[in-house]
Design a protein around this motif. Structure first.
Motif, PDB file in Angstrom:
ATOM      1  N   PHE A   1       0.834  -1.198   0.000  1.00  0.00           N
ATOM      2  CA  PHE A   1       0.000   0.000   0.000  1.00  0.00           C
ATOM      3  C   PHE A   1       0.875   1.257   0.000  1.00  0.00           C
ATOM      4  O   PHE A   1       0.594   2.231  -0.696  1.00  0.00           O
ATOM      5  CB  PHE A   1      -0.937  -0.016   1.218  1.00  0.00           C
ATOM      6  CG  PHE A   1      -1.987   1.047   1.193  1.00  0.00           C
ATOM      7  CD1 PHE A   1      -3.078   0.947   0.344  1.00  0.00           C
ATOM      8  CD2 PHE A   1      -1.900   2.149   2.036  1.00  0.00           C
ATOM      9  CE1 PHE A   1      -4.064   1.931   0.328  1.00  0.00           C
ATOM     10  CE2 PHE A   1      -2.865   3.131   2.033  1.00  0.00           C
ATOM     11  CZ  PHE A   1      -3.959   3.021   1.172  1.00  0.00           C
ATOM     12  N   SER A   2       1.940   1.209   0.762  1.00  0.00           N
ATOM     13  CA  SER A   2       2.886   2.318   0.831  1.00  0.00           C
ATOM     14  C   SER A   2       3.448   2.639  -0.551  1.00  0.00           C
ATOM     15  O   SER A   2       3.465   3.798  -0.978  1.00  0.00           O
ATOM     16  CB  SER A   2       4.017   1.963   1.797  1.00  0.00           C
ATOM     17  OG  SER A   2       5.098   2.840   1.668  1.00  0.00           O
TER      18      SER A   2
ATOM     19  N   CYS B   1       0.739   4.009  -3.036  1.00  0.00           N
ATOM     20  CA  CYS B   1       0.263   5.374  -2.762  1.00  0.00           C
ATOM     21  C   CYS B   1       1.380   6.398  -2.650  1.00  0.00           C
ATOM     22  O   CYS B   1       1.104   7.596  -2.537  1.00  0.00           O
ATOM     23  CB  CYS B   1      -0.572   5.383  -1.487  1.00  0.00           C
ATOM     24  SG  CYS B   1      -2.025   4.357  -1.618  1.00  0.00           S
TER      25      CYS B   1
ATOM     26  N   THR C   1       3.435   6.779  -0.142  1.00  0.00           N
ATOM     27  CA  THR C   1       3.468   7.247   1.241  1.00  0.00           C
ATOM     28  C   THR C   1       4.296   6.255   2.048  1.00  0.00           C
ATOM     29  O   THR C   1       4.144   5.052   1.889  1.00  0.00           O
ATOM     30  CB  THR C   1       2.031   7.330   1.811  1.00  0.00           C
ATOM     31  OG1 THR C   1       1.252   8.183   0.971  1.00  0.00           O
ATOM     32  CG2 THR C   1       2.012   7.862   3.217  1.00  0.00           C
TER      33      THR C   1
ATOM     34  N   TYR D   1      -4.599  -2.992   3.871  1.00  0.00           N
ATOM     35  CA  TYR D   1      -5.439  -1.889   3.398  1.00  0.00           C
ATOM     36  C   TYR D   1      -6.217  -2.325   2.165  1.00  0.00           C
ATOM     37  O   TYR D   1      -5.652  -2.888   1.227  1.00  0.00           O
ATOM     38  CB  TYR D   1      -4.570  -0.674   3.052  1.00  0.00           C
ATOM     39  CG  TYR D   1      -3.891  -0.088   4.266  1.00  0.00           C
ATOM     40  CD1 TYR D   1      -4.439   0.995   4.928  1.00  0.00           C
ATOM     41  CD2 TYR D   1      -2.705  -0.628   4.759  1.00  0.00           C
ATOM     42  CE1 TYR D   1      -3.833   1.529   6.060  1.00  0.00           C
ATOM     43  CE2 TYR D   1      -2.089  -0.098   5.882  1.00  0.00           C
ATOM     44  CZ  TYR D   1      -2.660   0.977   6.521  1.00  0.00           C
ATOM     45  OH  TYR D   1      -2.051   1.500   7.633  1.00  0.00           O
TER      46      TYR D   1
ATOM     47  N   ARG E   1      -8.804  -1.537  -1.199  1.00  0.00           N
ATOM     48  CA  ARG E   1      -8.767  -0.580  -2.324  1.00  0.00           C
ATOM     49  C   ARG E   1      -9.433   0.746  -1.970  1.00  0.00           C
ATOM     50  O   ARG E   1      -9.034   1.788  -2.448  1.00  0.00           O
ATOM     51  CB  ARG E   1      -9.445  -1.183  -3.548  1.00  0.00           C
ATOM     52  CG  ARG E   1      -8.696  -2.366  -4.140  1.00  0.00           C
ATOM     53  CD  ARG E   1      -9.380  -2.879  -5.403  1.00  0.00           C
ATOM     54  NE  ARG E   1      -9.371  -1.890  -6.460  1.00  0.00           N
ATOM     55  CZ  ARG E   1      -8.399  -1.740  -7.359  1.00  0.00           C
ATOM     56  NH1 ARG E   1      -7.345  -2.513  -7.298  1.00  0.00           N
ATOM     57  NH2 ARG E   1      -8.478  -0.825  -8.295  1.00  0.00           N
TER      58      ARG E   1
ATOM     59  N   LYS F   1      -9.250   2.432   0.573  1.00  0.00           N
ATOM     60  CA  LYS F   1      -8.348   3.316   1.321  1.00  0.00           C
ATOM     61  C   LYS F   1      -7.474   4.158   0.383  1.00  0.00           C
ATOM     62  O   LYS F   1      -6.920   5.167   0.797  1.00  0.00           O
ATOM     63  CB  LYS F   1      -7.456   2.516   2.276  1.00  0.00           C
ATOM     64  CG  LYS F   1      -8.223   1.735   3.336  1.00  0.00           C
ATOM     65  CD  LYS F   1      -8.898   2.643   4.333  1.00  0.00           C
ATOM     66  CE  LYS F   1      -9.592   1.826   5.406  1.00  0.00           C
ATOM     67  NZ  LYS F   1     -10.151   2.630   6.462  1.00  0.00           N
ATOM     68  N   ILE F   2      -7.384   3.745  -0.880  1.00  0.00           N
ATOM     69  CA  ILE F   2      -6.591   4.502  -1.850  1.00  0.00           C
ATOM     70  C   ILE F   2      -7.188   5.897  -2.032  1.00  0.00           C
ATOM     71  O   ILE F   2      -6.463   6.895  -2.045  1.00  0.00           O
ATOM     72  CB  ILE F   2      -6.488   3.754  -3.200  1.00  0.00           C
ATOM     73  CG1 ILE F   2      -5.698   2.460  -3.014  1.00  0.00           C
ATOM     74  CG2 ILE F   2      -5.852   4.641  -4.271  1.00  0.00           C
ATOM     75  CD1 ILE F   2      -5.713   1.532  -4.212  1.00  0.00           C
ATOM     76  N   GLN F   3      -8.512   5.972  -2.139  1.00  0.00           N
ATOM     77  CA  GLN F   3      -9.174   7.273  -2.277  1.00  0.00           C
ATOM     78  C   GLN F   3      -8.926   8.142  -1.049  1.00  0.00           C
ATOM     79  O   GLN F   3      -8.720   9.341  -1.166  1.00  0.00           O
ATOM     80  CB  GLN F   3     -10.676   7.105  -2.484  1.00  0.00           C
ATOM     81  CG  GLN F   3     -11.059   6.698  -3.887  1.00  0.00           C
ATOM     82  CD  GLN F   3     -12.560   6.661  -4.035  1.00  0.00           C
ATOM     83  OE1 GLN F   3     -13.240   5.971  -3.285  1.00  0.00           O
ATOM     84  NE2 GLN F   3     -13.068   7.412  -4.999  1.00  0.00           N
TER      85      GLN F   3
ATOM     86  N   ILE G   1      -6.338   8.028   1.088  1.00  0.00           N
ATOM     87  CA  ILE G   1      -4.957   8.517   1.143  1.00  0.00           C
ATOM     88  C   ILE G   1      -4.736   9.586   0.077  1.00  0.00           C
ATOM     89  O   ILE G   1      -4.000  10.553   0.292  1.00  0.00           O
ATOM     90  CB  ILE G   1      -3.906   7.376   1.046  1.00  0.00           C
ATOM     91  CG1 ILE G   1      -2.504   7.850   1.451  1.00  0.00           C
ATOM     92  CG2 ILE G   1      -3.838   6.789  -0.333  1.00  0.00           C
ATOM     93  CD1 ILE G   1      -2.303   8.059   2.899  1.00  0.00           C
ATOM     94  N   ASN G   2      -5.394   9.450  -1.081  1.00  0.00           N
ATOM     95  CA  ASN G   2      -5.278  10.483  -2.115  1.00  0.00           C
ATOM     96  C   ASN G   2      -5.858  11.806  -1.625  1.00  0.00           C
ATOM     97  O   ASN G   2      -5.261  12.867  -1.855  1.00  0.00           O
ATOM     98  CB  ASN G   2      -5.952  10.043  -3.408  1.00  0.00           C
ATOM     99  CG  ASN G   2      -5.165   8.977  -4.139  1.00  0.00           C
ATOM    100  OD1 ASN G   2      -3.968   8.816  -3.927  1.00  0.00           O
ATOM    101  ND2 ASN G   2      -5.832   8.242  -5.003  1.00  0.00           N
TER     102      ASN G   2
ATOM    103  N   ASN H   1      -3.405  13.324   0.836  1.00  0.00           N
ATOM    104  CA  ASN H   1      -2.233  13.893   0.167  1.00  0.00           C
ATOM    105  C   ASN H   1      -2.557  15.217  -0.518  1.00  0.00           C
ATOM    106  O   ASN H   1      -1.759  16.155  -0.472  1.00  0.00           O
ATOM    107  CB  ASN H   1      -1.636  12.894  -0.817  1.00  0.00           C
ATOM    108  CG  ASN H   1      -0.942  11.742  -0.115  1.00  0.00           C
ATOM    109  OD1 ASN H   1      -0.511  11.868   1.024  1.00  0.00           O
ATOM    110  ND2 ASN H   1      -0.864  10.611  -0.779  1.00  0.00           N
TER     111      ASN H   1
END
Length: 120
Positions: A7-8, A11, A13, A41, A43, A45-47, A49-50, A53
């Motif tokens: 995931f890191s 993304c 991060t 994590y 999928r 969670k991608i939104q 983290i975006n 950011n």
């Protein structure tokens, strides 16, 4: 599901940042294995983290980001975003003025450097 390392990388991060976000309740893992404590994590969670950011890039504090993400009140979220947008617009105007000032200074410096042609 993605491991914290996957995931890191996905993304952009750091793992350390993901641990910190989890500790402060900003971005909780979708699943924590009870026997290994490994974090995973999903999928969705991608939104999240975006969004984090993007908001961080606008100099929004993590506290404000957490409030924005967690707040179920759409009106409150819109107000928070609008306030930040106004702040960023003001900064944009300030930077544009500074660029104009620097451009004028540069032009003045260039004029002083231009050698004068002697006329006979």
């Amino acid at each position: 599901m993605y491991s914290i390392g996957e995931f890191s990388k996905l993304c952009g991060t750091s793992v350390k940042t993901l641990y910190y976000y989890s500790d402060i309740g900003l971005l909780k893992p979708s699943y924590i294995d009870p026997s290994t404590n490994y974090r995973y994590y999903g999928r969705e969670k991608i939104q999240v983290i975006n969004k984090i950011n993007i908001l961080k890039s606008c100099d929004m504090s993590l506290t404000a980001i957490k409030e924005l993400i967690e707040n179920g009140n759409l009106s409150k979220r819109k107000t928070l975003l609008k306030s930040k947008m106004i702040e960023v617009e003001d900064l944009k105007k300030h930077i544009a003025r500074r660029i104009q000032e620097m451009d004028k200074l540069k032009q003045q410096m260039e004029l002083k450097r231009t050698p004068k042609v002697k006329r006979n």
